[in-house]
Design a protein around this motif. Structure first.
Motif, PDB file in Angstrom:
ATOM      1  N   LEU A 111     -37.312 -28.490  -6.503  1.00  0.00           N
ATOM      2  CA  LEU A 111     -36.772 -29.098  -7.719  1.00  0.00           C
ATOM      3  C   LEU A 111     -37.391 -28.460  -8.955  1.00  0.00           C
ATOM      4  O   LEU A 111     -38.538 -28.020  -8.931  1.00  0.00           O
ATOM      5  N   GLU A 115     -34.823 -30.866 -13.917  1.00  0.00           N
ATOM      6  CA  GLU A 115     -33.946 -31.704 -13.112  1.00  0.00           C
ATOM      7  C   GLU A 115     -34.526 -33.100 -12.921  1.00  0.00           C
ATOM      8  O   GLU A 115     -33.800 -34.053 -12.650  1.00  0.00           O
ATOM      9  N   ALA A 154     -29.160 -33.680  -7.665  1.00  0.00           N
ATOM     10  CA  ALA A 154     -30.048 -32.864  -8.499  1.00  0.00           C
ATOM     11  C   ALA A 154     -29.291 -32.205  -9.642  1.00  0.00           C
ATOM     12  O   ALA A 154     -29.884 -31.850 -10.665  1.00  0.00           O
TER      13      ALA A 154
END
Length: 212
Positions: A111, A115, A154
């Motif tokens: 990630l 995000e 996401a």
């Protein structure tokens, strides 16, 4: 790390990262009990970690984290051993321990900070549907391919979770999309469990969208 930021500067950096928007001195004062002024503000401005500007008509400063500031935050979280600025209180050490564990999780799940820390915006149902389709087509390797809800969510972080869930449920109900559980539960990560949507009495982890 040499030339460390002070406690107040470090706190402001992480606050601005978490809120991911402009924050005024009034809000800082009301929420955390201090403002960013004087040498502390100038130091962050001169390092190009924070942009500050006076807000009219109050004439209070508002602050926003720069891209360089976000990189600083990520670097500060990467330490294998927590090293908060001195003097090191037990609370500061606990915070850095938490941030280090968070950074390990972020890297493990692939990630980006952008995000995770992003402000929610009010989106219409049509806008969310459009973003769901756009995200799906970017992720799907073939038409009607199965895409994990973890990856899909996401790319939809600006929309509220409940609004995205409502759209996904309607797409599934109308037959325009299909939600299914992951057949091999051993493959599921904590992020997959968190991203699942419960439909028909079971958690669903994958989505396939019909070609339009």
């Amino acid at each position: 790390m040499t030339d460390r930021l002070g406690h107040k500067q470090t706190a402001v950096m992480f606050i601005l990262m978490a809120l991911s928007r402009e924050v005024s001195n009034i809000e800082l004062r009301d929420t955390v009990g201090f403002t960013l002024d004087g040498a502390d503000r100038r130091g962050l401005n001169e390092r190009h970690l924070v942009d500050s500007a006076k807000q009219k008509p109050t004439n209070y400063f508002v602050h926003r984290l720069t891209n360089k500031g976000l990189i600083w935050c990520q670097s500060e979280m990467k330490h294998s051993e927590p090293t908060p600025p001195r003097p090191r209180s037990s609370l500061a050490i606990a915070l850095y321990t938490l941030l280090g564990a968070f950074e390990q999780y972020r890297q493990r799940e692939g990630l980006r900070l952008e995000e995770i820390f992003t402000p929610e915006v009010e989106l219409t149902e049509a806008e969310i549907v459009e973003r769901v389709h756009s995200a799906y087509h970017k992720l799907a390797r073939a038409p009607r391919a199965w895409v994990s809800l973890t990856a899909l969510r996401a790319m939809l972080v600006q929309a509220r979770r409940e609004d995205v869930d409502a759209v996904l449920e309607e797409l599934d109900r109308s037959g325009k999309a299909h939600l299914v559980p992951e057949s091999d539960r051993k493959l599921l990560t904590e992020a997959d469990h968190a991203a699942a949507i419960r439909v028909g009495g079971e958690d669903n982890h994958l989505i396939s969208i019909e070609a339009s």
